[in-house]
Design an enzyme around this catalytic site. Structure first.
Site, PDB file in Angstrom:
ATOM      1  N   LYS A 117      13.764  -0.257 -85.019  1.00 33.50           N
ATOM      2  CA  LYS A 117      14.541  -1.001 -84.026  1.00 33.50           C
ATOM      3  C   LYS A 117      15.305  -0.088 -83.071  1.00 33.50           C
ATOM      4  O   LYS A 117      15.633  -0.480 -81.953  1.00 33.50           O
ATOM      5  CB  LYS A 117      15.481  -1.974 -84.731  1.00 33.50           C
ATOM      6  CG  LYS A 117      14.722  -3.104 -85.426  1.00 33.50           C
ATOM      7  CD  LYS A 117      15.636  -4.043 -86.142  1.00 33.50           C
ATOM      8  CE  LYS A 117      14.855  -5.223 -86.695  1.00 33.50           C
ATOM      9  NZ  LYS A 117      13.768  -4.828 -87.593  1.00 33.50           N
ATOM     10  N   GLU A 201      24.940  -2.856 -83.291  1.00 31.68           N
ATOM     11  CA  GLU A 201      24.962  -3.284 -81.897  1.00 31.68           C
ATOM     12  C   GLU A 201      25.992  -4.392 -81.714  1.00 31.68           C
ATOM     13  O   GLU A 201      26.440  -5.011 -82.680  1.00 31.68           O
ATOM     14  CB  GLU A 201      23.578  -3.770 -81.460  1.00 31.68           C
ATOM     15  CG  GLU A 201      23.106  -5.016 -82.170  1.00 31.68           C
ATOM     16  CD  GLU A 201      21.687  -5.394 -81.809  1.00 31.68           C
ATOM     17  OE1 GLU A 201      21.003  -4.576 -81.174  1.00 31.68           O
ATOM     18  OE2 GLU A 201      21.253  -6.498 -82.163  1.00 31.68           O
ATOM     19  N   ASN A 236      21.520 -15.259 -90.985  1.00 33.08           N
ATOM     20  CA  ASN A 236      20.572 -14.581 -90.100  1.00 33.08           C
ATOM     21  C   ASN A 236      19.119 -14.930 -90.407  1.00 33.08           C
ATOM     22  O   ASN A 236      18.205 -14.245 -89.959  1.00 33.08           O
ATOM     23  CB  ASN A 236      20.751 -13.054 -90.153  1.00 33.08           C
ATOM     24  CG  ASN A 236      22.144 -12.636 -89.772  1.00 33.08           C
ATOM     25  OD1 ASN A 236      22.657 -13.041 -88.739  1.00 33.08           O
ATOM     26  ND2 ASN A 236      22.782 -11.833 -90.620  1.00 33.08           N
ATOM     27  N   GLU A 276      11.710 -10.872 -79.446  1.00 36.71           N
ATOM     28  CA  GLU A 276      12.885 -11.705 -79.671  1.00 36.71           C
ATOM     29  C   GLU A 276      14.003 -11.341 -78.698  1.00 36.71           C
ATOM     30  O   GLU A 276      14.267 -10.162 -78.460  1.00 36.71           O
ATOM     31  CB  GLU A 276      13.369 -11.550 -81.111  1.00 36.71           C
ATOM     32  CG  GLU A 276      12.316 -11.944 -82.143  1.00 36.71           C
ATOM     33  CD  GLU A 276      12.892 -12.119 -83.533  1.00 36.71           C
ATOM     34  OE1 GLU A 276      14.115 -11.940 -83.703  1.00 36.71           O
ATOM     35  OE2 GLU A 276      12.115 -12.453 -84.442  1.00 36.71           O
ATOM     36  N   GLU A 289      14.446  -7.365 -80.628  1.00 38.04           N
ATOM     37  CA  GLU A 289      13.443  -6.597 -81.350  1.00 38.04           C
ATOM     38  C   GLU A 289      12.062  -7.178 -81.072  1.00 38.04           C
ATOM     39  O   GLU A 289      11.935  -8.297 -80.564  1.00 38.04           O
ATOM     40  CB  GLU A 289      13.712  -6.630 -82.856  1.00 38.04           C
ATOM     41  CG  GLU A 289      13.665  -8.028 -83.458  1.00 38.04           C
ATOM     42  CD  GLU A 289      14.063  -8.040 -84.924  1.00 38.04           C
ATOM     43  OE1 GLU A 289      14.319  -6.960 -85.477  1.00 38.04           O
ATOM     44  OE2 GLU A 289      14.116  -9.137 -85.506  1.00 38.04           O
ATOM     45  N   ASN A 291       8.588  -8.075 -83.163  1.00 35.85           N
ATOM     46  CA  ASN A 291       7.936  -8.202 -84.457  1.00 35.85           C
ATOM     47  C   ASN A 291       6.437  -8.023 -84.268  1.00 35.85           C
ATOM     48  O   ASN A 291       5.786  -8.845 -83.625  1.00 35.85           O
ATOM     49  CB  ASN A 291       8.241  -9.560 -85.086  1.00 35.85           C
ATOM     50  CG  ASN A 291       9.701  -9.684 -85.463  1.00 35.85           C
ATOM     51  OD1 ASN A 291      10.225  -8.881 -86.228  1.00 35.85           O
ATOM     52  ND2 ASN A 291      10.372 -10.677 -84.907  1.00 35.85           N
ATOM     53  N   PHE A 349      23.870 -23.052-100.527  1.00 38.44           N
ATOM     54  CA  PHE A 349      22.500 -22.596-100.264  1.00 38.44           C
ATOM     55  C   PHE A 349      22.071 -21.437-101.158  1.00 38.44           C
ATOM     56  O   PHE A 349      21.249 -20.620-100.752  1.00 38.44           O
ATOM     57  CB  PHE A 349      22.338 -22.208 -98.791  1.00 38.44           C
ATOM     58  CG  PHE A 349      22.533 -23.350 -97.839  1.00 38.44           C
ATOM     59  CD1 PHE A 349      21.488 -24.191 -97.530  1.00 38.44           C
ATOM     60  CD2 PHE A 349      23.776 -23.580 -97.272  1.00 38.44           C
ATOM     61  CE1 PHE A 349      21.672 -25.247 -96.661  1.00 38.44           C
ATOM     62  CE2 PHE A 349      23.968 -24.641 -96.403  1.00 38.44           C
ATOM     63  CZ  PHE A 349      22.915 -25.481 -96.096  1.00 38.44           C
TER      64      PHE A 349
END
Length: 668
Positions: A117, A201, A236, A276, A289, A291, A349
């Protein structure tokens, strides 16, 4: 070259997905499996299957030599990596190239450039793609992470350089969270990818996560297939995706698509890939990024374009040119994907494992109203969800001519989806489909945190929903009562008579109703004079049925628990008790049994492995202090103190495998 046999270097639903397309193309398939996956669906579907090792993925699915050995055993001439595992591993692509096996994915150079990345952001900037401010150098330790984060300005995103799928990612709002987040991200990155490099970042507040699907061949043809809105995320990790985005206009779509193509061309990209972006409220977009693989959410793009991405990947790997150009890519209708996870929404979750005692997806294909339902899955009824892999069970997709139609189709499909034996997020997905903000398309990556700030507690039925569920419970009760009269028959001169007056308790509230049969339908009359017509083909023993109330369908899950009914619909989960009025009056006088007091215990919230215990017996802990860390399904979870307390007992140690609700520690 002609591809004749594909080995899928993956498992679960994506392996099944690749097998379906390969079968359609007349290509033989090979599955690989670990000890935990001996009876897995992808193993059953493939033409051949090869065992590759123990259950942990770092001893099986991500061991390159084991995959190469499976290739040698079967004579496969191509490999599809799916996503995760080795899909973006440059060493794996290089190993395949060395033995002359086609990699159904991008070229090695693209994987190397975009898989890191830090490097990818530099290349993106050089290609004219706008990027998010941040520190692109590697970070040595937590203290350096804190200094860099403070310099960039909080909040910041701490990310694994080789990361993906939400692994190795943390948002930090202060020095403490930066320090802890750096170490957790580093640990997760090493465990999931074998690469613990971290970068930081700027975290853009109120962002949307929108990605562009790109597709290229080996002859220099590269194009984009529209965008996907992926803003509904938790930890995320994407939960619900849709295509197209309800936020983009045509100009922004075109600009994002052209930048994505420019980046792909800058690294000589071919095959399917995704660029993305993070998009702010003014439609400014920034590269996140790329993928270099097939995305989990690729079905929504397939549904609105009619393009089979797996087929295109195979054809590109075989050296074929794309058979269409950019001007021929048309976006038709709207598609939504809901990820069904083995995660208990009522327990924040947390992952759930166990056997699928019931697994009955809705019918796939074109529905009566023209909507399309698709379910990509890798499990079956009776199969087991293990602790070793990602908790995703299935990807339920709906298509409609517009967004509203797609949402309605998804809502109905979720109502019709039966899953038992594990904790799962179906109720939560249903709740999102009914959420006013979601239906209006006002989304950000903070959607779940903002709409469910105290976690998911289920959906509380409004007055209309309570009436509908009361009508359903009354109809079911009438069927059960009439069945009982046929069993008991006539005793002496007395025959059991089914009454018309009933009290329906939904939770703590009782609703008085009168029930009357009227031909094929029945009528429920409420105390205020309101009425509802209801009909259904439900029979005793059925766990799901469609109930038509005033001719509007309701897909309701039904379970008989003693003398009560458990009804689930649209994220609502209630216990209904249908009683004769006098019995209901007496029932209100009965004492309520209270649950046991566990307020002085830290209980294990999920099956998992204790990787750290941060306190000892006799320690005084403060609210929010880290107590222990548990790892499950490749994710680290830090358990914190709810209040100030003194640790009385710690009966577990690092390395212990615990079940749900086992005691981790007790407090005085």
């Amino acid at each position: 070259m002609a591809i004749t046999k594909i080995l899928i270097a993956n498992r679960g639903e994506i392996a099944c997905r690749v097998i379906k397309t390969a079968r359609k193309m007349g290509i033989a398939t090979v599955a690989v499996y670990s000890d935990a996956d001996r009876e897995a669906l992808h193993v059953q579907m493939a033409d051949e299957a090869v065992h590759i090792g123990p259950a942990p993925s770092n001893q099986s699915y991500i061991v390159i030599d084991r995959i190469l050995d499976a290739i040698r055993q079967t004579g496969a001439d191509a490999v599809h990596p799916g996503y995760g595992f080795l899909s973006e591993n440059a060493a794996f692509a290089a190993a395949l190239e060395k033995v002359g096996v086609a990699f159904i994915g991008p070229p090695l150079r693209a994987i190397e450039a975009m898989g890191d990345k830090i490097t990818s952001k530099k290349i993106a900037a050089e290609a004219g793609v706008s990027t998010v401010p941040g520190h692109m150098g590697l970070i040595e330790d937590a203290e350096e992470a804190v200094r860099i984060a403070a310099k960039i300005g909080y909040p910041v995103m701490i990310k694994a350089s080789a990361g993906g799928g939400g692994k190795g990612m943390r948002i930090a709002w202060n020095d403490t969270e930066a320090r802890e987040g750096f170490q957790s991200s580093k640990n997760e990155a090493k465990s999931s990818f074998g690469d613990d490099r971290i970068f930081i970042e700027k975290f853009v507040t109120q962002p949307r996560h929108i990605e562009i699907q790109v597709l290229g061949d080996r002859h220099g043809n590269t194009l984009y297939l529209g965008e996907r809105e992926c803003s509904i995320q938790r930890r995320n990790q994407k939960v619900i995706e849709e295509a197209p985005s309800p936020f983009l206009d045509e100009a922004t779509r075109k600009a994002m698509g052209e930048q994505a193509v420019a980046l792909a061309k800058a690294v000589g990209y071919h095959s399917a890939g995704t660029v993305e972006f993070i998009v702010d409220g003014n439609r400014n977009f920034y590269f996140l990024e790329m993928n270099t693989r097939l995305q989990v959410e690729h079905p929504v793009t397939e549904l609105i374009t009619g393009i089979d991405l797996v087929e295109q990947m195979i054809r590109v790997a075989a050296g074929e040119r794309l058979s269409f150009g950019q001007e021929e890519v048309k976006l038709n209708g709207w598609a939504i994907e809901s990820r069904l996870y083995a995660e208990d929404p009522y327990r924040n979750f947390l992952p759930s494992i166990g056997r699928l005692t019931r697994y009955r997806p809705p019918a796939e294909g074109v529905q009566e109203d023209g909507a399309i339902i698709r379910n990509d899955t890798g499990v079956y009824e009776g199969g087991e969800i293990s602790m070793y892999y990602d908790p995703m069970v299935a990807k339920l997709c709906s298509w409609g001519p517009d967004r509203q139609a797609a949402i309605e189709a998804m809502g109905q499909a979720l109502d019709d989806f039966e899953v038992e034996g594990i904790g799962h997020n179906l109720p939560f997905l249903s709740a999102v489909m009914q959420n006013a903000r979601f239906r209006e398309g006002h989304l950000t990556t903070a959607f779940i945190a903002e709409e469910f700030p105290d976690g998911f507690q289920g959906v509380s039925p409004d007055a209309d929903a309570r009436r509908k569920l009361a009508a359903v419970a009354t109809l079911i009760n009438d069927r059960l009562q009439r069945r009982a009269t046929k069993i008991s028959g006539t005793i002496g001169n007395h025959r059991r008579v089914v009454g018309r007056e009933w009290s329906v308790a939904l939770g703590s509230e009782a609703i008085a109703v009168t029930f009357a049969q009227e031909g094929d339908a029945s009528r429920v009359t409420f105390a205020d004079g309101g009425t509802a017509s209801i009909r259904s083909d439900w029979l005793p023993g059925q766990t799901h049925a469609t109930f038509f109330i005033d001719e509007m369908p309701m897909g309701v899950k039904v379970d008989k628990i003693g003398y009560s009914l458990r009804l689930r619909w649209r994220g609502i989960d209630v216990i209904a008790r249908v009683r004769e009025p006098r019995v209901a009056e007496l029932a209100r006088l009965m004492p309520v049994k209270l649950p046991p007091d566990t307020s002085k215990m830290l209980l294990c919230p999920m099956p998992g492995l204790i990787t750290a215990v941060a306190v000892a017996e006799g320690d005084t802990v403060e609210a929010g202090q880290a107590l222990a860390t548990i790892e499950a399904m490749k994710m680290e979870n830090i358990l914190r103190a709810e209040r100030k307390a003194v640790v009385k007992r710690v009966p577990v140690s690092v390395g212990a495998s615990l079940a749900v609700d086992e005691v981790i520690m007790e407090f005085e």
